[in-house]
Design a protein around this motif. Structure first.
Motif, PDB file in Angstrom:
ATOM      1  N   TYR A  25     -12.122  -1.054   4.114  1.00 24.52           N
ATOM      2  CA  TYR A  25     -10.743  -0.584   3.984  1.00 24.52           C
ATOM      3  C   TYR A  25     -10.088  -1.194   2.768  1.00 24.52           C
ATOM      4  O   TYR A  25      -9.966  -2.399   2.660  1.00 24.52           O
ATOM      5  CB  TYR A  25      -9.975  -0.862   5.272  1.00 24.52           C
ATOM      6  CG  TYR A  25     -10.333   0.159   6.311  1.00 24.52           C
ATOM      7  CD1 TYR A  25     -11.442  -0.052   7.128  1.00 24.52           C
ATOM      8  CD2 TYR A  25      -9.629   1.342   6.418  1.00 24.52           C
ATOM      9  CE1 TYR A  25     -11.822   0.916   8.048  1.00 24.52           C
ATOM     10  CE2 TYR A  25     -10.003   2.302   7.338  1.00 24.52           C
ATOM     11  CZ  TYR A  25     -11.099   2.083   8.151  1.00 24.52           C
ATOM     12  OH  TYR A  25     -11.483   3.037   9.047  1.00 24.52           O
ATOM     13  N   TYR A  26      -9.673  -0.344   1.872  1.00 21.60           N
ATOM     14  CA  TYR A  26      -9.031  -0.792   0.639  1.00 21.60           C
ATOM     15  C   TYR A  26      -7.537  -0.987   0.870  1.00 21.60           C
ATOM     16  O   TYR A  26      -6.915  -0.201   1.578  1.00 21.60           O
ATOM     17  CB  TYR A  26      -9.255   0.232  -0.467  1.00 21.60           C
ATOM     18  CG  TYR A  26     -10.711   0.407  -0.819  1.00 21.60           C
ATOM     19  CD1 TYR A  26     -11.433  -0.646  -1.369  1.00 21.60           C
ATOM     20  CD2 TYR A  26     -11.365   1.607  -0.584  1.00 21.60           C
ATOM     21  CE1 TYR A  26     -12.770  -0.508  -1.684  1.00 21.60           C
ATOM     22  CE2 TYR A  26     -12.710   1.759  -0.902  1.00 21.60           C
ATOM     23  CZ  TYR A  26     -13.404   0.699  -1.450  1.00 21.60           C
ATOM     24  OH  TYR A  26     -14.730   0.844  -1.754  1.00 21.60           O
ATOM     25  N   LYS A  28      -3.878   7.241   0.619  1.00 23.48           N
ATOM     26  CA  LYS A  28      -3.368   7.789   1.894  1.00 23.48           C
ATOM     27  C   LYS A  28      -4.326   7.450   3.031  1.00 23.48           C
ATOM     28  O   LYS A  28      -3.922   6.978   4.088  1.00 23.48           O
ATOM     29  CB  LYS A  28      -3.220   9.308   1.791  1.00 23.48           C
ATOM     30  CG  LYS A  28      -1.860   9.730   1.282  1.00 23.48           C
ATOM     31  CD  LYS A  28      -1.611  11.215   1.527  1.00 23.48           C
ATOM     32  CE  LYS A  28      -0.502  11.735   0.615  1.00 23.48           C
ATOM     33  NZ  LYS A  28      -1.010  12.192  -0.705  1.00 23.48           N
ATOM     34  N   GLU A  29      -5.600   7.707   2.786  1.00 14.13           N
ATOM     35  CA  GLU A  29      -6.606   7.514   3.822  1.00 14.13           C
ATOM     36  C   GLU A  29      -6.645   6.078   4.325  1.00 14.13           C
ATOM     37  O   GLU A  29      -6.794   5.832   5.518  1.00 14.13           O
ATOM     38  CB  GLU A  29      -7.973   7.906   3.258  1.00 14.13           C
ATOM     39  CG  GLU A  29      -9.013   8.132   4.323  1.00 14.13           C
ATOM     40  CD  GLU A  29     -10.285   8.726   3.742  1.00 14.13           C
ATOM     41  OE1 GLU A  29     -11.373   8.237   4.096  1.00 14.13           O
ATOM     42  OE2 GLU A  29     -10.170   9.660   2.926  1.00 14.13           O
ATOM     43  N   PHE A  30      -6.513   5.121   3.404  1.00 15.50           N
ATOM     44  CA  PHE A  30      -6.626   3.700   3.778  1.00 15.50           C
ATOM     45  C   PHE A  30      -5.267   3.033   3.973  1.00 15.50           C
ATOM     46  O   PHE A  30      -5.202   1.854   4.277  1.00 15.50           O
ATOM     47  CB  PHE A  30      -7.422   2.930   2.714  1.00 15.50           C
ATOM     48  CG  PHE A  30      -8.863   3.339   2.649  1.00 15.50           C
ATOM     49  CD1 PHE A  30      -9.711   3.129   3.725  1.00 15.50           C
ATOM     50  CD2 PHE A  30      -9.371   3.950   1.514  1.00 15.50           C
ATOM     51  CE1 PHE A  30     -11.047   3.502   3.673  1.00 15.50           C
ATOM     52  CE2 PHE A  30     -10.706   4.324   1.455  1.00 15.50           C
ATOM     53  CZ  PHE A  30     -11.545   4.105   2.531  1.00 15.50           C
ATOM     54  N   GLY A  31      -4.179   3.783   3.737  1.00 16.77           N
ATOM     55  CA  GLY A  31      -2.858   3.166   3.794  1.00 16.77           C
ATOM     56  C   GLY A  31      -2.749   2.070   2.750  1.00 16.77           C
ATOM     57  O   GLY A  31      -2.141   1.025   2.972  1.00 16.77           O
ATOM     58  N   LYS A  45     -19.493   1.172   8.917  1.00 16.22           N
ATOM     59  CA  LYS A  45     -18.032   1.199   8.806  1.00 16.22           C
ATOM     60  C   LYS A  45     -17.638   1.084   7.345  1.00 16.22           C
ATOM     61  O   LYS A  45     -18.166   0.264   6.615  1.00 16.22           O
ATOM     62  CB  LYS A  45     -17.429   0.041   9.589  1.00 16.22           C
ATOM     63  CG  LYS A  45     -16.522   0.515  10.724  1.00 16.22           C
ATOM     64  CD  LYS A  45     -16.006  -0.677  11.493  1.00 16.22           C
ATOM     65  CE  LYS A  45     -14.512  -0.805  11.303  1.00 16.22           C
ATOM     66  NZ  LYS A  45     -13.746   0.022  12.219  1.00 16.22           N
ATOM     67  N   SER A  87      -4.890   9.183  -4.978  1.00  9.89           N
ATOM     68  CA  SER A  87      -3.868   9.476  -3.966  1.00  9.89           C
ATOM     69  C   SER A  87      -4.508   9.680  -2.604  1.00  9.89           C
ATOM     70  O   SER A  87      -4.018   9.178  -1.597  1.00  9.89           O
ATOM     71  CB  SER A  87      -3.084  10.744  -4.323  1.00  9.89           C
ATOM     72  OG  SER A  87      -2.554  10.641  -5.602  1.00  9.89           O
ATOM     73  N   GLU A  88      -5.609  10.437  -2.581  1.00 15.00           N
ATOM     74  CA  GLU A  88      -6.301  10.701  -1.315  1.00 15.00           C
ATOM     75  C   GLU A  88      -6.781   9.398  -0.681  1.00 15.00           C
ATOM     76  O   GLU A  88      -6.589   9.175   0.517  1.00 15.00           O
ATOM     77  CB  GLU A  88      -7.514  11.612  -1.554  1.00 15.00           C
ATOM     78  CG  GLU A  88      -7.147  13.068  -1.793  1.00 15.00           C
ATOM     79  CD  GLU A  88      -8.331  13.899  -2.307  1.00 15.00           C
ATOM     80  OE1 GLU A  88      -9.413  13.317  -2.570  1.00 15.00           O
ATOM     81  OE2 GLU A  88      -8.160  15.128  -2.449  1.00 15.00           O
ATOM     82  N   LEU A  89      -7.395   8.539  -1.503  1.00 18.43           N
ATOM     83  CA  LEU A  89      -7.922   7.280  -0.979  1.00 18.43           C
ATOM     84  C   LEU A  89      -6.792   6.371  -0.501  1.00 18.43           C
ATOM     85  O   LEU A  89      -6.898   5.732   0.551  1.00 18.43           O
ATOM     86  CB  LEU A  89      -8.762   6.564  -2.041  1.00 18.43           C
ATOM     87  CG  LEU A  89     -10.136   7.177  -2.295  1.00 18.43           C
ATOM     88  CD1 LEU A  89     -10.767   6.597  -3.550  1.00 18.43           C
ATOM     89  CD2 LEU A  89     -11.062   6.946  -1.094  1.00 18.43           C
ATOM     90  N   ARG A 127      -7.899  11.892  -6.612  1.00 19.71           N
ATOM     91  CA  ARG A 127      -8.820  11.045  -5.852  1.00 19.71           C
ATOM     92  C   ARG A 127      -8.125   9.752  -5.412  1.00 19.71           C
ATOM     93  O   ARG A 127      -8.247   9.334  -4.252  1.00 19.71           O
ATOM     94  CB  ARG A 127     -10.036  10.717  -6.732  1.00 19.71           C
ATOM     95  CG  ARG A 127     -11.224  10.139  -6.005  1.00 19.71           C
ATOM     96  CD  ARG A 127     -11.838  11.069  -4.980  1.00 19.71           C
ATOM     97  NE  ARG A 127     -12.034  12.430  -5.456  1.00 19.71           N
ATOM     98  CZ  ARG A 127     -13.100  12.825  -6.154  1.00 19.71           C
ATOM     99  NH1 ARG A 127     -14.049  11.987  -6.463  1.00 19.71           N
ATOM    100  NH2 ARG A 127     -13.207  14.070  -6.519  1.00 19.71           N
TER     101      ARG A 127
END
Length: 149
Positions: free
Chosen positions: A5-6, A32-35, A2, A28-30, A26
């Motif tokens: 989560y940042y 978004k991905e982790f909220g 797993k 921004s993507e991260l 990079r």
């Protein structure tokens, strides 16, 4: 496995589009991905180091001009990636110190740095990325900056 989560991501920016583009994408993507909440941090090295380089007497007006330019550039970047002003930090001092101090203050669980700066006088040189890597209490992501030369 797993993934961790940042929640608080600190991105060290150079305020130079050539150097910031890839790390920004990079980050921004991260986020978004982790909220996660994204914070932008920029360091203006002390004036003494500029004085000699520019062959000028280091005066407050130059420092103010640099701060003003940095603020404008930071606002543009913030608007582009949706980071509000409250999460944009500009401080005068050595980049490595400011990035590490802000990462701690903001309880960052990920710090993102560009792995080299294109200009000798610019701030995110390999040594800064290296110092952050060894000094940070959290994960560090060094984004390789492509030279298009």
């Amino acid at each position: 496995l797993k993934m961790k989560y940042y929640q608080n991501i600190v991105l060290a920016v150079e305020l130079d589009p050539d150097c910031d583009n890839r790390p920004l994408v990079r980050a921004s993507e991260l986020a978004k991905e982790f909220g996660a909440k994204l914070h932008l941090v920029h360091a203006i090295e002390h004036m003494s180091s500029y004085g000699a380089a520019y062959g000028v007497a280091a005066g407050t007006d130059i420092e103010e001009m640099l701060l003003e330019n940095a603020n404008d550039a930071m606002k543009k970047i913030g608007a582009k990636v949706g980071v509000e002003n409250a999460n944009q930090v500009i401080k005068v001092g050595p980049a490595r110190t400011i990035i590490l101090e802000e990462a701690e203050r903001l309880k960052a669980d990920l710090v993102i740095v560009g792995s080299h700066g294109r200009h000798g006088i610019r701030l995110l040189l390999g040594s800064t990325a290296n110092a952050v890597l060894h000094g940070a209490a959290c994960d560090v992501l060094a984004v390789r900056l492509q030279d298009e030369d």
